[in-house]
Design a protein around this motif. Sequence first.
Motif, short mmCIF file in Angstrom:
data_model
loop_
_atom_site.label_atom_id
_atom_site.label_comp_id
_atom_site.label_asym_id
_atom_site.label_seq_id
_atom_site.Cartn_x
_atom_site.Cartn_y
_atom_site.Cartn_z
N LYS A 72 37.15 49.14 38.57
CA LYS A 72 38.39 48.80 38.02
C LYS A 72 38.50 47.20 38.96
CE LYS A 72 41.04 53.10 38.02
NZ LYS A 72 42.33 53.86 38.66
N ALA A 73 37.58 47.12 39.43
CA ALA A 73 37.60 45.09 40.20
C ALA A 73 37.19 44.48 39.22
CB ALA A 73 36.75 45.57 41.28
N LEU A 74 36.61 45.27 38.17
CA LEU A 74 36.09 44.74 36.79
C LEU A 74 36.51 44.01 36.29
CD1 LEU A 74 31.96 45.95 36.77
CD2 LEU A 74 32.37 43.78 37.63
N GLU A 75 37.70 45.09 35.98
CA GLU A 75 38.99 45.05 34.99
C GLU A 75 39.51 44.27 35.05
OE1 GLU A 75 40.61 48.84 32.66
OE2 GLU A 75 40.24 49.19 34.55
N LYS A 76 39.82 43.81 36.64
CA LYS A 76 40.62 43.03 37.25
C LYS A 76 40.13 41.69 36.77
CE LYS A 76 42.52 45.53 40.57
NZ LYS A 76 43.97 45.53 41.37
N GLU A 77 38.70 41.60 36.83
CA GLU A 77 38.09 40.76 36.28
C GLU A 77 37.52 40.21 34.68
OE1 GLU A 77 34.73 39.61 38.48
OE2 GLU A 77 35.62 40.46 40.58
N TYR A 78 38.46 41.07 33.95
CA TYR A 78 38.39 40.83 32.64
C TYR A 78 36.95 41.24 32.02
CZ TYR A 78 43.62 39.75 32.39
OH TYR A 78 45.26 39.86 33.48
N LEU A 79 36.58 41.48 33.26
CA LEU A 79 34.74 42.07 32.10
C LEU A 79 34.08 43.50 31.66
CD1 LEU A 79 32.68 40.28 35.61
CD2 LEU A 79 33.03 39.48 33.37
#
Length: 179
Positions: free
Chosen positions: A23-30
């Motif tokens: 989910k943290a990676l999702e917030k970074e658009y990765l």
Amino acid sequence: MSDLIVIGFDAIDEATAALTECKALEKEYLLDLEDAVVVVRDAAGKIHLQQSVNLEKVGASYGLFSGGFWGALVGLLFLNPLAGFVAGSVVGAGAGALAGSMSDYGIDDKFIKSLGATIPVNTSALFILVRKSQPEKVLADLKQFKGHARVLQTSLSPADEEKLRAALGEVAAKATPAA
């Protein structure tokens, strides 16, 4: 087209930690997740699903607002919009929650339960449905779970699956010639 990735973990809380990282990676658009489910198999062998999207809450919220709106409109006809709003909200929220509990979104629950039944007790698994990703950056981030995770199933290409296995520290089983 989305890719399904199922990763098994040695401890109960590691799948939740991996989902938090995703989910943290999702917030970074990765990473773009369509659905994610954590499966935990407790000491008694019972399987617990932790859906990332709670359809009951979504349905209840939608039902609350739409029921309140239509209830207020009907209440206006009878010169009591407040009573109509309250009655419509209650009925709408209940109907929405019921509809949400009977819905299935993303990864099929039967598949999750059948594969979840194969993991050992006191372990967990993370099921993710990925729309798109930046593989190099995601794999680098997942290396923190190296040695504690293993790929259970994917719909990735063989080359991409091998990269994922390498990032998680799995050694590819190579055929050895018979002596």
